[in-house]
Design a protein around this motif. Structure first.
Motif, PDB file in Angstrom:
ATOM      1  N   MET A  42       0.927  -1.100  -0.081  1.00 40.49           N
ATOM      2  CA  MET A  42       0.007   0.079  -0.140  1.00 40.49           C
ATOM      3  C   MET A  42       0.893   1.328   0.007  1.00 40.49           C
ATOM      4  O   MET A  42       0.624   2.126  -0.957  1.00 40.49           O
ATOM      5  N   LEU A  43       2.086   1.200   0.857  1.00 41.46           N
ATOM      6  CA  LEU A  43       2.771   2.481   1.040  1.00 41.46           C
ATOM      7  C   LEU A  43       3.500   2.549  -0.474  1.00 41.46           C
ATOM      8  O   LEU A  43       3.807   3.746  -0.956  1.00 41.46           O
ATOM      9  N   SER A  44       3.982   1.691  -1.123  1.00 41.74           N
ATOM     10  CA  SER A  44       4.789   1.620  -2.289  1.00 41.74           C
ATOM     11  C   SER A  44       3.620   2.068  -3.191  1.00 41.74           C
ATOM     12  O   SER A  44       4.078   2.809  -4.445  1.00 41.74           O
ATOM     13  N   GLY A  45       2.577   1.902  -3.320  1.00 44.18           N
ATOM     14  CA  GLY A  45       1.341   2.258  -4.217  1.00 44.18           C
ATOM     15  C   GLY A  45       1.280   3.662  -4.105  1.00 44.18           C
ATOM     16  O   GLY A  45       0.776   4.245  -5.212  1.00 44.18           O
ATOM     17  N   CYS A  46       1.176   4.098  -2.992  1.00 40.33           N
ATOM     18  CA  CYS A  46       0.819   5.453  -2.489  1.00 40.33           C
ATOM     19  C   CYS A  46       2.025   6.335  -3.258  1.00 40.33           C
ATOM     20  O   CYS A  46       1.821   7.493  -3.784  1.00 40.33           O
ATOM     21  N   ILE A  47       3.283   6.062  -3.167  1.00 36.57           N
ATOM     22  CA  ILE A  47       4.546   6.589  -3.795  1.00 36.57           C
ATOM     23  C   ILE A  47       4.138   6.627  -5.144  1.00 36.57           C
ATOM     24  O   ILE A  47       4.538   7.773  -6.092  1.00 36.57           O
ATOM     25  N   TRP A  48       3.836   5.440  -5.626  1.00 42.12           N
ATOM     26  CA  TRP A  48       3.856   5.376  -7.191  1.00 42.12           C
ATOM     27  C   TRP A  48       2.494   6.227  -7.618  1.00 42.12           C
ATOM     28  O   TRP A  48       2.907   6.942  -8.832  1.00 42.12           O
ATOM     29  N   GLY A  73      -0.399  12.256  -9.212  1.00 42.78           N
ATOM     30  CA  GLY A  73      -0.087  13.649  -8.473  1.00 42.78           C
ATOM     31  C   GLY A  73      -0.807  13.326  -7.220  1.00 42.78           C
ATOM     32  O   GLY A  73      -0.733  14.705  -6.433  1.00 42.78           O
ATOM     33  N   ASP A  74      -1.587  12.405  -6.792  1.00 40.80           N
ATOM     34  CA  ASP A  74      -1.995  12.183  -5.193  1.00 40.80           C
ATOM     35  C   ASP A  74      -1.697  10.870  -4.669  1.00 40.80           C
ATOM     36  O   ASP A  74      -1.167   9.940  -5.317  1.00 40.80           O
ATOM     37  N   PHE A  75      -1.140  11.098  -3.400  1.00 37.75           N
ATOM     38  CA  PHE A  75      -0.644   9.728  -2.818  1.00 37.75           C
ATOM     39  C   PHE A  75      -2.125   9.075  -2.552  1.00 37.75           C
ATOM     40  O   PHE A  75      -2.004   7.526  -2.734  1.00 37.75           O
ATOM     41  N   TRP A  76      -3.340   9.283  -2.372  1.00 41.23           N
ATOM     42  CA  TRP A  76      -4.490   8.566  -2.168  1.00 41.23           C
ATOM     43  C   TRP A  76      -5.641   9.487  -2.524  1.00 41.23           C
ATOM     44  O   TRP A  76      -5.859  10.542  -2.102  1.00 41.23           O
ATOM     45  N   THR A  77      -6.630   8.788  -3.116  1.00 40.57           N
ATOM     46  CA  THR A  77      -7.783   9.563  -3.677  1.00 40.57           C
ATOM     47  C   THR A  77      -8.977   8.807  -3.335  1.00 40.57           C
ATOM     48  O   THR A  77     -10.137   9.198  -3.755  1.00 40.57           O
ATOM     49  N   TRP A  78      -8.939   7.863  -2.641  1.00 41.98           N
ATOM     50  CA  TRP A  78     -10.156   6.894  -2.213  1.00 41.98           C
ATOM     51  C   TRP A  78     -10.829   6.418  -3.572  1.00 41.98           C
ATOM     52  O   TRP A  78     -12.150   6.543  -3.378  1.00 41.98           O
ATOM     53  N   ASP A  79     -10.355   6.134  -4.633  1.00 41.65           N
ATOM     54  CA  ASP A  79     -10.958   5.466  -5.638  1.00 41.65           C
ATOM     55  C   ASP A  79     -11.403   3.973  -5.267  1.00 41.65           C
ATOM     56  O   ASP A  79     -11.062   3.628  -4.034  1.00 41.65           O
ATOM     57  N   PRO A  80     -12.088   3.346  -5.963  1.00 43.54           N
ATOM     58  CA  PRO A  80     -12.678   2.032  -5.420  1.00 43.54           C
ATOM     59  C   PRO A  80     -11.638   1.206  -5.063  1.00 43.54           C
ATOM     60  O   PRO A  80     -11.906   0.406  -4.195  1.00 43.54           O
ATOM     61  N   LYS A  81     -10.583   0.794  -5.918  1.00 41.96           N
ATOM     62  CA  LYS A  81      -9.579   0.067  -5.269  1.00 41.96           C
ATOM     63  C   LYS A  81      -8.680   0.371  -4.330  1.00 41.96           C
ATOM     64  O   LYS A  81      -8.667  -0.552  -3.400  1.00 41.96           O
ATOM     65  N   GLU A  82      -8.724   1.790  -4.260  1.00 41.05           N
ATOM     66  CA  GLU A  82      -7.902   2.037  -2.789  1.00 41.05           C
ATOM     67  C   GLU A  82      -8.813   1.801  -1.522  1.00 41.05           C
ATOM     68  O   GLU A  82      -8.424   1.514  -0.494  1.00 41.05           O
ATOM     69  N   THR A  83     -10.113   2.119  -1.879  1.00 41.10           N
ATOM     70  CA  THR A  83     -11.027   2.167  -0.753  1.00 41.10           C
ATOM     71  C   THR A  83     -11.313   0.401  -0.259  1.00 41.10           C
ATOM     72  O   THR A  83     -11.164   0.375   1.099  1.00 41.10           O
ATOM     73  N   TRP A  84     -11.422  -0.503  -1.154  1.00 44.43           N
ATOM     74  CA  TRP A  84     -11.419  -1.936  -0.738  1.00 44.43           C
ATOM     75  C   TRP A  84     -10.124  -2.462   0.023  1.00 44.43           C
ATOM     76  O   TRP A  84     -10.028  -3.111   0.711  1.00 44.43           O
ATOM     77  N   ALA A  85      -8.948  -1.717  -0.681  1.00 44.39           N
ATOM     78  CA  ALA A  85      -7.629  -2.038  -0.113  1.00 44.39           C
ATOM     79  C   ALA A  85      -7.636  -1.765   1.337  1.00 44.39           C
ATOM     80  O   ALA A  85      -7.153  -2.417   2.261  1.00 44.39           O
ATOM     81  N   ALA A  86      -8.096  -0.568   1.675  1.00 42.62           N
ATOM     82  CA  ALA A  86      -8.002  -0.166   2.887  1.00 42.62           C
ATOM     83  C   ALA A  86      -8.933  -0.807   3.769  1.00 42.62           C
ATOM     84  O   ALA A  86      -8.690  -1.080   4.879  1.00 42.62           O
ATOM     85  N   ALA A  87      -9.999  -1.362   3.212  1.00 47.36           N
ATOM     86  CA  ALA A  87     -11.001  -1.981   4.168  1.00 47.36           C
ATOM     87  C   ALA A  87     -10.500  -3.555   4.194  1.00 47.36           C
ATOM     88  O   ALA A  87     -10.328  -4.097   5.680  1.00 47.36           O
TER      89      ALA A  87
END
Length: 256
Positions: free
Chosen positions: A179-185, A191-205
């Motif tokens: 997740m951290l490497s994905g944020c850097i990528w 241009g953003d570390f985290w945008t709460w798109d669907p994939k990121e939201t499910w990853a956080a869950a």
């Protein structure tokens, strides 16, 4: 040059080695079957050779599509099961893990989902390879924990909880790095570390549920803790490919 057209013979040879290993493990009354370890390792080498050859043939890492990530998940599922088998000697874990791996191999035979050689600019990042491979490895670790949780519930036994604890800690460490490497990528690419798109939201869950399991295990032992691992694994599947079937996936910032 190895192309996708050669996947079937490589898969058959690898599957034969894996299946022979599972038989050897089941026949071993106690301890570790050396033949099982050798046979499953041999199958893994064959399967890895195909992935390496495909990487060379495509001119890019085979990590772009769902079909390509299934290659890595099948590979890591066998690697993870060998780790569990060697450390904890569960005779049935090679068979159950091999079945899971072969399900994904079969899906790739029926629907390979392999596309062209190009990588979009957003994927041409140094974080692309470690991000996806670390995620796939964490998924395989959680896959083994899921199998142990099913066995624990079926047997109404707490005997697998200590193993699940170890796997959960290893898995969440790799998942967190992913997740951290994905944020850097994401910062470099979009241009953003985290945008709460669907994939990121499910990853956080998914991450939160596995962290919840670790905190839950601070309490006295209970076989109900297995449910955390089962729910986490289901969320993991949603994060991996289930999100692609949601209506919101069409406007997601990035797609794998």
């Amino acid at each position: 040059m190895i192309t996708w057209g050669l996947f079937l013979p490589f898969a058959i040879v690898a599957a034969l080695f894996w299946l022979m290993g599972t038989v050897a493990a089941l026949r071993q009354k106690e301890g570790v079957s050396r033949f099982c370890v050798f046979s499953m390792a041999a199958g893994t080498v064959v399967y890895s050779a195909f992935i390496a050859g495909l990487w060379y043939g495509l001119g890019r890492p085979p990590l772009r599509t769902l079909g390509e990530t299934r290659l890595w998940y099948s590979l890591f599922m066998i690697v993870s099961c060998l780790m569990v088998y060697i450390r904890w000697h569960y005779r049935w874990i090679p068979l159950s893990s091999t079945i899971v791996a072969l399900v994904f191999v079969t899906i790739n035979i029926v629907r390979p989902d392999i596309h062209d050689q190009s990588l979009m600019p957003a994927l041409q990042s140094a974080w692309f390879i470690p991000h996806v491979t670390v995620y796939m490895f964490s998924y395989s670790i959680f896959g083994c924990a899921f199998l142990l949780a099913i066995a624990g519930l079926w047997q109404r036994s707490e005997r697998y909880l200590s193993t699940c604890d170890s796997l959960a800690r290893i898995g969440i460490a790799f998942l967190t790095f992913g997740m951290l490497s994905g944020c850097i990528w994401a910062k470099q690419a979009w241009g953003d570390f985290w945008t709460w798109d669907p994939k990121e939201t499910w990853a956080a869950a998914t991450w939160a549920v596995y962290l919840g399991y670790i905190h839950h295990r601070l309490r006295p032992r209970s076989h109900r803790a297995y449910w955390w691992l089962i729910i986490g694994f289901l969320l993991l599947q949603m994060c991996w490919y289930g999100v692609n079937f949601l209506p919101s996936a069409s406007w997601s910032m990035h797609s794998y």
